[in-house]
Design a protein around this motif. Sequence first.
Motif, mmCIF file in Angstrom:
data_model
loop_
_atom_site.group_PDB
_atom_site.id
_atom_site.type_symbol
_atom_site.label_atom_id
_atom_site.label_comp_id
_atom_site.label_asym_id
_atom_site.label_seq_id
_atom_site.Cartn_x
_atom_site.Cartn_y
_atom_site.Cartn_z
ATOM 1 N N GLY A 180 -47.159 -26.297 104.816
ATOM 2 C CA GLY A 180 -45.880 -26.915 104.521
ATOM 3 C C GLY A 180 -45.354 -26.459 103.176
ATOM 4 O O GLY A 180 -46.081 -25.916 102.334
ATOM 5 N N TYR A 181 -44.064 -26.695 102.962
ATOM 6 C CA TYR A 181 -43.482 -26.301 101.671
ATOM 7 C C TYR A 181 -42.993 -27.534 100.924
ATOM 8 O O TYR A 181 -43.730 -28.146 100.160
ATOM 9 C CB TYR A 181 -42.377 -25.272 101.859
ATOM 10 C CG TYR A 181 -41.767 -24.831 100.546
ATOM 11 C CD1 TYR A 181 -42.540 -24.150 99.603
ATOM 12 C CD2 TYR A 181 -40.442 -25.115 100.232
ATOM 13 C CE1 TYR A 181 -42.008 -23.771 98.376
ATOM 14 C CE2 TYR A 181 -39.900 -24.734 99.015
ATOM 15 C CZ TYR A 181 -40.680 -24.059 98.083
ATOM 16 O OH TYR A 181 -40.153 -23.695 96.878
ATOM 17 N N GLU A 182 -41.756 -27.971 101.154
ATOM 18 C CA GLU A 182 -41.290 -29.183 100.470
ATOM 19 C C GLU A 182 -42.163 -30.368 100.851
ATOM 20 O O GLU A 182 -42.564 -31.165 99.996
ATOM 21 C CB GLU A 182 -39.820 -29.437 100.807
ATOM 22 C CG GLU A 182 -38.879 -28.414 100.191
ATOM 23 C CD GLU A 182 -37.434 -28.726 100.496
ATOM 24 O OE1 GLU A 182 -37.159 -29.739 101.171
ATOM 25 O OE2 GLU A 182 -36.562 -27.951 100.063
ATOM 26 N N ASP A 183 -42.439 -30.508 102.126
ATOM 27 C CA ASP A 183 -43.385 -31.521 102.597
ATOM 28 C C ASP A 183 -44.743 -30.849 102.721
ATOM 29 O O ASP A 183 -45.150 -30.427 103.794
ATOM 30 C CB ASP A 183 -42.939 -32.101 103.938
ATOM 31 C CG ASP A 183 -43.916 -33.155 104.474
ATOM 32 O OD1 ASP A 183 -44.683 -33.712 103.659
ATOM 33 O OD2 ASP A 183 -43.921 -33.394 105.689
ATOM 34 N N GLY A 184 -45.404 -30.677 101.615
ATOM 35 C CA GLY A 184 -46.677 -29.980 101.600
ATOM 36 C C GLY A 184 -46.997 -29.540 100.190
ATOM 37 O O GLY A 184 -47.330 -30.356 99.322
ATOM 38 N N VAL A 185 -46.873 -28.240 99.934
ATOM 39 C CA VAL A 185 -47.175 -27.701 98.606
ATOM 40 C C VAL A 185 -46.278 -28.321 97.545
ATOM 41 O O VAL A 185 -46.731 -28.694 96.457
ATOM 42 C CB VAL A 185 -47.052 -26.170 98.606
ATOM 43 C CG1 VAL A 185 -47.410 -25.604 97.228
ATOM 44 C CG2 VAL A 185 -47.965 -25.554 99.665
ATOM 45 N N GLY A 186 -44.989 -28.462 97.875
ATOM 46 C CA GLY A 186 -44.062 -29.074 96.924
ATOM 47 C C GLY A 186 -44.412 -30.514 96.586
ATOM 48 O O GLY A 186 -44.241 -30.959 95.444
ATOM 49 N N SER A 187 -44.915 -31.249 97.555
ATOM 50 C CA SER A 187 -45.325 -32.632 97.315
ATOM 51 C C SER A 187 -46.511 -32.698 96.350
ATOM 52 O O SER A 187 -46.571 -33.570 95.476
ATOM 53 C CB SER A 187 -45.692 -33.311 98.636
ATOM 54 O OG SER A 187 -44.597 -33.316 99.527
ATOM 55 N N LEU A 188 -47.441 -31.774 96.504
ATOM 56 C CA LEU A 188 -48.582 -31.717 95.589
ATOM 57 C C LEU A 188 -48.114 -31.429 94.167
ATOM 58 O O LEU A 188 -48.531 -32.086 93.213
ATOM 59 C CB LEU A 188 -49.570 -30.637 96.051
ATOM 60 C CG LEU A 188 -50.236 -30.848 97.409
ATOM 61 C CD1 LEU A 188 -51.015 -29.603 97.813
ATOM 62 C CD2 LEU A 188 -51.154 -32.057 97.393
ATOM 63 N N PHE A 189 -47.241 -30.435 94.042
ATOM 64 C CA PHE A 189 -46.716 -30.065 92.725
ATOM 65 C C PHE A 189 -46.028 -31.253 92.057
ATOM 66 O O PHE A 189 -46.265 -31.552 90.881
ATOM 67 C CB PHE A 189 -45.735 -28.899 92.879
ATOM 68 C CG PHE A 189 -45.074 -28.472 91.598
ATOM 69 C CD1 PHE A 189 -45.648 -27.498 90.791
ATOM 70 C CD2 PHE A 189 -43.874 -29.031 91.204
ATOM 71 C CE1 PHE A 189 -45.042 -27.105 89.603
ATOM 72 C CE2 PHE A 189 -43.250 -28.642 90.018
ATOM 73 C CZ PHE A 189 -43.840 -27.677 89.218
ATOM 74 N N SER A 190 -45.170 -31.935 92.799
ATOM 75 C CA SER A 190 -44.403 -33.037 92.227
ATOM 76 C C SER A 190 -45.280 -34.209 91.808
ATOM 77 O O SER A 190 -44.944 -34.938 90.862
ATOM 78 C CB SER A 190 -43.352 -33.511 93.235
ATOM 79 O OG SER A 190 -42.419 -32.483 93.515
ATOM 80 N N SER A 191 -46.400 -34.403 92.503
ATOM 81 C CA SER A 191 -47.260 -35.552 92.215
ATOM 82 C C SER A 191 -48.224 -35.316 91.059
ATOM 83 O O SER A 191 -48.758 -36.273 90.500
ATOM 84 C CB SER A 191 -48.056 -35.931 93.467
ATOM 85 O OG SER A 191 -47.203 -36.381 94.501
ATOM 86 N N MET A 192 -48.436 -34.068 90.683
ATOM 87 C CA MET A 192 -49.418 -33.763 89.645
ATOM 88 C C MET A 192 -48.794 -33.900 88.249
ATOM 89 O O MET A 192 -48.768 -32.959 87.453
ATOM 90 C CB MET A 192 -50.005 -32.367 89.855
ATOM 91 C CG MET A 192 -51.003 -32.318 90.990
ATOM 92 S SD MET A 192 -51.626 -30.648 91.346
ATOM 93 C CE MET A 192 -52.211 -30.114 89.748
#
Length: 419
Positions: A280-292
């Motif tokens: 995934g991108y926005e719902d996936g990798v992007g979610s991880l980035f935003s939460s860190m």
Amino acid sequence: MKHLVALIFSFWLLIPASAALAAPSSKPHAAAPELAQLGSFAVGVTETQWQTAERNLRVVIWYPASLPGAVMRYPGELPAAHGGASIPFSTEALATRDATPIAGRLPTIIFSHGFGSRPERHAWLNENLASKGYIVIAPDHADRAFTQPGAFSEAIVRRAPDIAGVAARALKDPAWAARIDAARLGLVGYSMGGYGALRIAGAAFNKTSATTRFVPPGALDAQLEGGALDRGPLIANLKAMVLLAPWGGQSSIAAFTPAALAKITTPTLFLSGDRDDISGYEDGVGSLFSSMIGANRSFVTFENGGHTFAADALPPEGSGVFMYEEFFEDPVWRKERLHGISQHFITAFLDLNVKGDTTRAPFLALPNGRSAEGVWPQSPGTPSTGAFAAGQPNVTVWRGFQRRWAESLRYRSEAAARP
């Protein structure tokens, strides 16, 4: 979608080595960004078997060498397609086997491959880093084929313990403990390897994640939030983490809660394609980035890129067969360009955060936005061909890229939130 994921994972299990190119895949092409270029060291590679607290693992180690070893190639095999026979192949190696390591303690990277892959499939990066003075230690996670019952659940449970176990074993190994600088450690993970890396950096698993339904009851208990291993990073002195299309951030999986991800403080570089239909991108990798939010972090996006950017290229033996083309190559991007850009950013990030080389900071001090927004005006005294962007007057092309070659990328950087 579920069937596509299963096919991809089972296919990768059958391909243990990197893909064949005219030159070693670790040697970047002429138009690659500045820091992709090989370093000054010869490269050695060796294999060993290490017993961790959990199990015995094959481990591949790349390292800077002072004297060459045996010339070699990386072997591999394409699985049978359309009722035919499997196809053996071999690929060029920059490294020589069992070469003499250089003296001294060196910064060290632990590399974790994706589900069903093998360490040699990422020689494009691991050899490249070794030429720049890093030891790269890559466990072969020995994933079973996705079609075998329990294979995926086994990987979910074992990935993080494998990484932690190999890191601990390396620091005690008679042959390598004296060569590793234990104060300068980094971690790189691709796909399922990225999922494991997040656990290692201090994010315990979500108790209500879909992953808990894939595994035997109690198998993940120690790794869950509030469990025995929920005590911060599982590798001491972890200076940097690179996540290549990390798996587990999709809302349908939710391997980590935002609260768990916020506990990570290790500086992190993400690389991903925005057409990744596996992680995934926005719902996936992007979610991880935003939460860190507890970590300084940067994010390089390949526009219209898919999930396979961190794997090696298709060997010539597989050309003309769509089954092979689909699983090795990207529909939009040339693999050599994906690798060159990745080598450049990963080198800058690890050199800055693991080696402490502050001259690399400008390569990461980029504006948030698209690479195509940079300009290189024609003007006297400003060469437009054969030069890298390096702060020339009026040149806003991303640092380290050549004119016309900083295209179809996005960059985002966020500082850690402070209490």
